[in-house]
Design a protein around this motif. Structure first.
Motif, PDB file in Angstrom:
ATOM      1  N   VAL A   1      -0.855  -6.817  -0.718  1.00 16.63           N
ATOM      2  CA  VAL A   1      -1.376  -8.164  -1.115  1.00 16.63           C
ATOM      3  C   VAL A   1       0.004  -9.038  -1.798  1.00 16.63           C
ATOM      4  O   VAL A   1       0.968  -8.335  -2.222  1.00 16.63           O
ATOM      5  CB  VAL A   1      -2.236  -7.595  -2.649  1.00 16.63           C
ATOM      6  CG1 VAL A   1      -2.487  -8.960  -3.292  1.00 16.63           C
ATOM      7  CG2 VAL A   1      -3.335  -6.941  -2.110  1.00 16.63           C
TER       8      VAL A   1
ATOM      9  N   ILE B   1      -6.077  -9.609  -6.368  1.00 16.07           N
ATOM     10  CA  ILE B   1      -6.097  -8.168  -5.543  1.00 16.07           C
ATOM     11  C   ILE B   1      -7.607  -7.801  -5.666  1.00 16.07           C
ATOM     12  O   ILE B   1      -8.252  -8.325  -6.249  1.00 16.07           O
ATOM     13  CB  ILE B   1      -5.423  -6.935  -6.663  1.00 16.07           C
ATOM     14  CG1 ILE B   1      -6.096  -6.827  -7.751  1.00 16.07           C
ATOM     15  CG2 ILE B   1      -3.865  -7.463  -6.556  1.00 16.07           C
ATOM     16  CD1 ILE B   1      -5.587  -5.652  -8.602  1.00 16.07           C
TER      17      ILE B   1
ATOM     18  N   THR C   1      -9.781  -2.333  -7.061  1.00 21.29           N
ATOM     19  CA  THR C   1      -8.430  -1.592  -7.175  1.00 21.29           C
ATOM     20  C   THR C   1      -8.194  -0.681  -8.121  1.00 21.29           C
ATOM     21  O   THR C   1      -7.596   0.358  -7.884  1.00 21.29           O
ATOM     22  CB  THR C   1      -7.326  -2.679  -7.235  1.00 21.29           C
ATOM     23  OG1 THR C   1      -7.308  -3.553  -5.863  1.00 21.29           O
ATOM     24  CG2 THR C   1      -5.924  -2.214  -7.533  1.00 21.29           C
TER      25      THR C   1
ATOM     26  N   TYR D   1      -8.158  -9.828 -10.599  1.00 22.66           N
ATOM     27  CA  TYR D   1      -9.027  -9.346  -9.750  1.00 22.66           C
ATOM     28  C   TYR D   1      -9.779 -10.450  -8.781  1.00 22.66           C
ATOM     29  O   TYR D   1     -10.077 -11.525  -9.287  1.00 22.66           O
ATOM     30  CB  TYR D   1     -10.194  -8.473 -10.221  1.00 22.66           C
ATOM     31  CG  TYR D   1      -9.884  -7.011 -10.747  1.00 22.66           C
ATOM     32  CD1 TYR D   1      -9.303  -6.294 -10.149  1.00 22.66           C
ATOM     33  CD2 TYR D   1      -9.650  -6.882 -12.053  1.00 22.66           C
ATOM     34  CE1 TYR D   1      -8.578  -4.999 -10.667  1.00 22.66           C
ATOM     35  CE2 TYR D   1      -9.247  -5.528 -12.573  1.00 22.66           C
ATOM     36  CZ  TYR D   1      -8.752  -4.804 -12.019  1.00 22.66           C
ATOM     37  OH  TYR D   1      -8.261  -3.475 -12.480  1.00 22.66           O
TER      38      TYR D   1
ATOM     39  N   ASN E   1       1.656   1.797  -3.616  1.00 18.98           N
ATOM     40  CA  ASN E   1       0.311   2.043  -4.420  1.00 18.98           C
ATOM     41  C   ASN E   1      -0.846   2.182  -3.772  1.00 18.98           C
ATOM     42  O   ASN E   1      -1.382   1.637  -2.718  1.00 18.98           O
ATOM     43  CB  ASN E   1       0.174   0.119  -4.828  1.00 18.98           C
ATOM     44  CG  ASN E   1       1.215  -0.343  -5.662  1.00 18.98           C
ATOM     45  OD1 ASN E   1       1.159  -0.175  -6.876  1.00 18.98           O
ATOM     46  ND2 ASN E   1       1.766  -1.273  -5.007  1.00 18.98           N
TER      47      ASN E   1
ATOM     48  N   THR F   1       0.745  -1.289  -0.046  1.00 19.00           N
ATOM     49  CA  THR F   1      -0.011  -0.009   0.126  1.00 19.00           C
ATOM     50  C   THR F   1       0.868   1.439   0.094  1.00 19.00           C
ATOM     51  O   THR F   1       0.499   2.195  -0.551  1.00 19.00           O
ATOM     52  CB  THR F   1      -0.976   0.026   1.283  1.00 19.00           C
ATOM     53  OG1 THR F   1      -0.024  -0.210   2.374  1.00 19.00           O
ATOM     54  CG2 THR F   1      -2.024  -1.063   1.184  1.00 19.00           C
TER      55      THR F   1
ATOM     56  N   LEU G   1      -4.634   0.696  -3.359  1.00 19.86           N
ATOM     57  CA  LEU G   1      -4.639  -0.431  -2.617  1.00 19.86           C
ATOM     58  C   LEU G   1      -5.063  -0.051  -1.008  1.00 19.86           C
ATOM     59  O   LEU G   1      -4.185   0.871  -0.593  1.00 19.86           O
ATOM     60  CB  LEU G   1      -3.608  -1.563  -2.595  1.00 19.86           C
ATOM     61  CG  LEU G   1      -3.233  -2.274  -3.923  1.00 19.86           C
ATOM     62  CD1 LEU G   1      -2.055  -2.881  -3.828  1.00 19.86           C
ATOM     63  CD2 LEU G   1      -4.571  -3.146  -4.305  1.00 19.86           C
TER      64      LEU G   1
END
Length: 436
Positions: free
Chosen positions: A48, A65, A69, A131, A41, A38, A44
């Motif tokens: 992950v 993910i 997202t 996803y 990114n 996180t 997020l």
């Protein structure tokens, strides 16, 4: 510790080079973990981590993910156990990477190459990102016992009714998700931790019971719920027999489910009878009883001791070693408790009165007169040197018994002792001593 780890890794590289193998079989690679953090990114809301399959070449890493997202243009972070030069070689042209900084488009698999110092062959990792699924629907709800469920299952229908027989105490329910990646199916609160579940539900009391089936999709958020209402049917009242048999003693008259009384006869020497019976309804039970007699008065019923059950393939064996009449009652108890009785009076036949012989002979001699069943006295002449006689005989009735006894002698004469060995009814007969 780091130097020791690098040394072990270098040894593995040498062995791999000698064998001329790829990354498969090279042992542990330089990557301990692959993550989208996180901190790198902003799209997020949680770190992950990918699932790694080191047996593949290239090593496969799958990352699932959250579905919200957004863009798959993400920054990857490798947790390494040694120094490595990282490049992306998906297009064939190496693109240098800065671990935890360089952003890539993961909408298609991305192939990484990690070159370690002193190793000629790089380690390759294929990263596949998708996803998490939001499908929490079931593809099937079933009752293995075969009880009817209404309506027929459809993923869009959330409520069902299953009618079960009155005597049922437990019901098994199976459920299966549409998605193989379904995270959990919980039947009555008991989770399966996967895309299928099976649970036996207690239904020992009451006329109905709702059973909840809750699902959780792969994303860990999307849920669905189904309800199966177990409904108990009225108790069955059928207490009739489908079949009734006393083995080797056919009942009279012939069996009919609507006839309650029968008679049959067994040989005089019978010591046991075998009874077989089958109810029309599979939920009915069958017991064997007889009349309870006190003195000369019949009072009610009493259980009849037997080996086995009349519903078994071999039937139930009932003792009949005493008496001349056995009142055999086959009691059928229906599911609702109603009872119907079938009475079979098993009578012992009169004893056999035949006591005549069918055969009589003394080996090596001629009897005078020739044997006939009605003639009771015979003379037999044997050579002077004979010291033993072999006597054989056969009774006309299989129930008769035979024995040798001293014959009559003249008045005032002492009867000689009878010394004999063997079985008169046997194949070898009886050997009788005939001294001088």
């Amino acid at each position: 510790m780091k130097k020791l780890l690098i040394g072990i890794l270098a040894g593995s590289v040498v062995l791999g080079s000698l064998a001329g193998c790829f990354s498969f079989g090279r042992g542990r690679g330089p990557v301990d973990a692959f993550q989208f953090l996180t901190s790198r990114n902003s799209s997020l809301d949680q770190n992950v981590t990918g699932v790694m399959n080191e047996q593949a070449d290239p090593v496969e890493i799958l990352v699932v993910i959250p579905p919200d997202t957004g863009s798959l243009n993400l920054v990857a972070t490798f947790s390494l156990n040694t120094e490595a030069l990282i490049t992306v070689v998906s297009s064939g042209t190496p693109v240098p990477q800065e671990n935890g900084v360089t952003r890539n488009d993961f909408s298609a698999p991305v192939l990484y190459s990690l070159q370690l110092p002193k190793e000629k062959k790089p380690w390759r990792y294929r990263i596949t990102v998708r996803y998490a699924e939001t499908n929490a629907a079931l593809s099937q709800i079933s009752i293995p016992e075969g009880y009817a469920m209404a309506p027929l299952f459809s993923p869009k229908v959330k409520s069902y009714t299953v009618e079960v027989p009155y005597s049922v105490k437990k019901v098994r329910i199976d459920a299966k998700g549409q998605s193989a990646n379904l995270k959990d199916i919980a039947i009555e609160g008991a989770g399966s931790g996967g895309a299928s579940a099976s649970t036996t539900v207690d239904f020992s009391s009451g006329l109905s019971r709702p059973v909840s089936i809750e699902t959780l999709a792969e994303d860990g958020t999307t849920r669905d719920k189904y309800t199966v209402v177990l409904k108990r049917l009225p108790a069955d009242s059928n207490a009739k027999l489908e079949s009734l048999e006393v083995v080797d003693a056919p009942p009279f008259p012939a069996f009919s489910p609507t006839r309650a009384a029968y008679q049959t006869e067994v040989p005089y020497d019978t010591t046991a009878v075998v009874v077989k019976a089958m109810a029309q309804n599979k939920y009915a039970t069958i017991t064997l009883q007889t009349l309870a007699v006190v003195g000369r008065i019949t009072s009610g019923r009493t259980a009849l001791a037997s080996r086995g059950s009349p519903t078994d393939k071999a039937g139930a064996t009932v003792d009949f070693s005493n008496g001349t009449l056995l009142p055999l009652i086959v009691a059928v108890t229906a599911e609702d408790g109603g009872v119907q009785e079938y009475l079979v009076e098993v009578a012992r036949a009169d004893p056999d009165h035949i006591n005549a012989l069918a055969e009589l002979a003394v080996a090596g001699s001629k009897m005078s007169p020739a044997f006939t069943p009605k003639t009771l006295m015979y003379a037999v002449q044997v050579p002077y040197s004979t010291r033993q006689l072999l006597v054989t005989a056969k009774a006309q009735s299989k129930y008769a018994t035979m024995q040798l006894v001293p014959g009559p002698v003249s008045a005032g004469t002492t009867a000689p002792s009878l010394q004999a060995k063997g079985d008169l009814a046997g194949k070898t007969g009886v050997t009788v001593e005939f001294p001088t």
